[in-house]
Design a protein around this motif. Structure first.
Motif, PDB file in Angstrom:
ATOM      1  N   GLU A   6       8.476   4.132   3.863  1.00  0.00           N
ATOM      2  CA  GLU A   6       8.207   2.695   3.832  1.00  0.00           C
ATOM      3  C   GLU A   6       8.370   2.112   5.227  1.00  0.00           C
ATOM      4  OE1 GLU A   6      11.216   0.682   1.524  1.00  0.00           O
ATOM      5  OE2 GLU A   6      12.760   2.086   2.215  1.00  0.00           O
ATOM      6  N   ARG A  46      12.247   6.966   2.234  1.00  0.00           N
ATOM      7  CA  ARG A  46      13.015   6.283   1.192  1.00  0.00           C
ATOM      8  C   ARG A  46      14.276   7.082   0.892  1.00  0.00           C
ATOM      9  NH1 ARG A  46       9.830   2.176  -0.829  1.00  0.00           N
ATOM     10  NH2 ARG A  46       7.579   2.448  -0.433  1.00  0.00           N
ATOM     11  N   ARG A  78       3.747   1.544  -1.485  1.00  0.00           N
ATOM     12  CA  ARG A  78       4.734   1.443  -2.573  1.00  0.00           C
ATOM     13  C   ARG A  78       4.994   2.775  -3.257  1.00  0.00           C
ATOM     14  NH1 ARG A  78       2.420  -2.474  -5.263  1.00  0.00           N
ATOM     15  NH2 ARG A  78       3.518  -4.127  -4.140  1.00  0.00           N
ATOM     16  N   ASP A  79       3.967   3.597  -3.408  1.00  0.00           N
ATOM     17  CA  ASP A  79       4.125   4.873  -4.117  1.00  0.00           C
ATOM     18  C   ASP A  79       4.301   6.063  -3.172  1.00  0.00           C
ATOM     19  OD1 ASP A  79       3.772   3.603  -6.601  1.00  0.00           O
ATOM     20  OD2 ASP A  79       1.590   3.706  -6.404  1.00  0.00           O
ATOM     21  N   ARG A  80       4.513   5.778  -1.893  1.00  0.00           N
ATOM     22  CA  ARG A  80       4.723   6.839  -0.924  1.00  0.00           C
ATOM     23  C   ARG A  80       6.222   7.091  -0.721  1.00  0.00           C
ATOM     24  NH1 ARG A  80       0.947   9.717  -1.164  1.00  0.00           N
ATOM     25  NH2 ARG A  80       1.518  10.665   0.829  1.00  0.00           N
ATOM     26  N   GLU A 101       0.820  -1.208   0.000  1.00  0.00           N
ATOM     27  CA  GLU A 101       0.000   0.000   0.000  1.00  0.00           C
ATOM     28  C   GLU A 101       0.859   1.265   0.000  1.00  0.00           C
ATOM     29  OE1 GLU A 101      -3.185   1.246   3.159  1.00  0.00           O
ATOM     30  OE2 GLU A 101      -4.036  -0.250   1.814  1.00  0.00           O
TER      31      GLU A 101
END
Length: 231
Positions: free
Chosen positions: A90, A103, A85-87, A83
């Protein structure tokens, strides 16, 4: 009057314990009244909230307190990671638990913003960083052995500074004469440097073989750092 206060204190403490026990009893871990999809979603939100709020990496036992007994924590974490992954952040495993981390590709943006950030490793002098690296690789190690590595005395102040930062703890007594204390790194050290275990440290022999690090080089760098600090 003091006697009456002292007499009341244990009763208040007992009531607090009873209240906590009551809260524990009322907390619904299983969520059996929810459909499976909504139950899983609620468990995910609970895990996300606990990890987000925690000051340190959150272990399996802690997460189990808010989840049903048949819930797979690993599968739940996998879904949470998917969920996110695009934030720009992590969930990672550090120091034996889970923690939110930005990240790495956003590190430059964060530094450029000059925003005050939470967590991370406190600033160390070059010499303190070298001593910490030596302890990480050669622990448990005494202050005397550290002094041999660096060719000069490693002061108690240096050790105290690293302990104050939460990076060091006392290890077992050395079997050498006088039974001096040894030093080891802590879970906070792992968390601050993004390591799951000490096995995640770069292999020192591989670094030596690649010419990226040598024990003599460590000694020379440490001496240069110490001389720079003295100046």
């Amino acid at each position: 009057m003091n006697g009456s206060i002292a007499a009341k204190a244990p009763q208040g403490k007992g009531r607090t314990k009873q209240a906590n026990a009551g809260d524990e009893h009322l907390f619904d871990r299983e969520l059996v009244d929810l459909p499976p999809e909504l139950r899983w979603r609620e468990w995910m939100l609970r895990v996300e909230a606990v990890i987000f709020a925690a000051a340190e990496p959150v272990g399996r036992e802690t997460l189990a307190r808010v989840l049903g007994k048949d819930c797979s924590i690993d599968l739940l974490i996998d879904d949470l990671r998917a969920e996110l992954r695009d934030r720009p952040y992590e969930v990672v495993v550090v120091a034996g638990g889970w923690q939110y981390r930005t990240r790495s590709r956003f590190a430059v943006s964060i530094r450029a913003s000059q925003a005050s950030t939470r967590g991370g490793a406190p600033a160390l002098s070059d010499f303190e960083a070298m001593v910490l690296m030596a302890i990480a690789y050669f622990q448990p190690i005494t202050r005397g052995d550290l002094s041999k590595i660096f060719g000069k005395e490693v002061s108690r102040d240096t050790i105290a500074s690293l302990r104050s930062a939460g990076f060091l703890a006392s290890g077992p007594r050395s079997p050498t004469p006088g039974a001096p204390y040894t030093y080891v790194t802590t879970k906070h050290f792992l968390a601050a440097f993004g390591l799951e275990t000490l096995r995640d440290l770069p292999d020192i022999e591989a670094l030596e073989d690649a010419g990226m690090l040598s024990r003599k080089g460590m000694q020379d760098e440490a001496l240069d750092a110490a001389e720079g600090e003295e100046e």
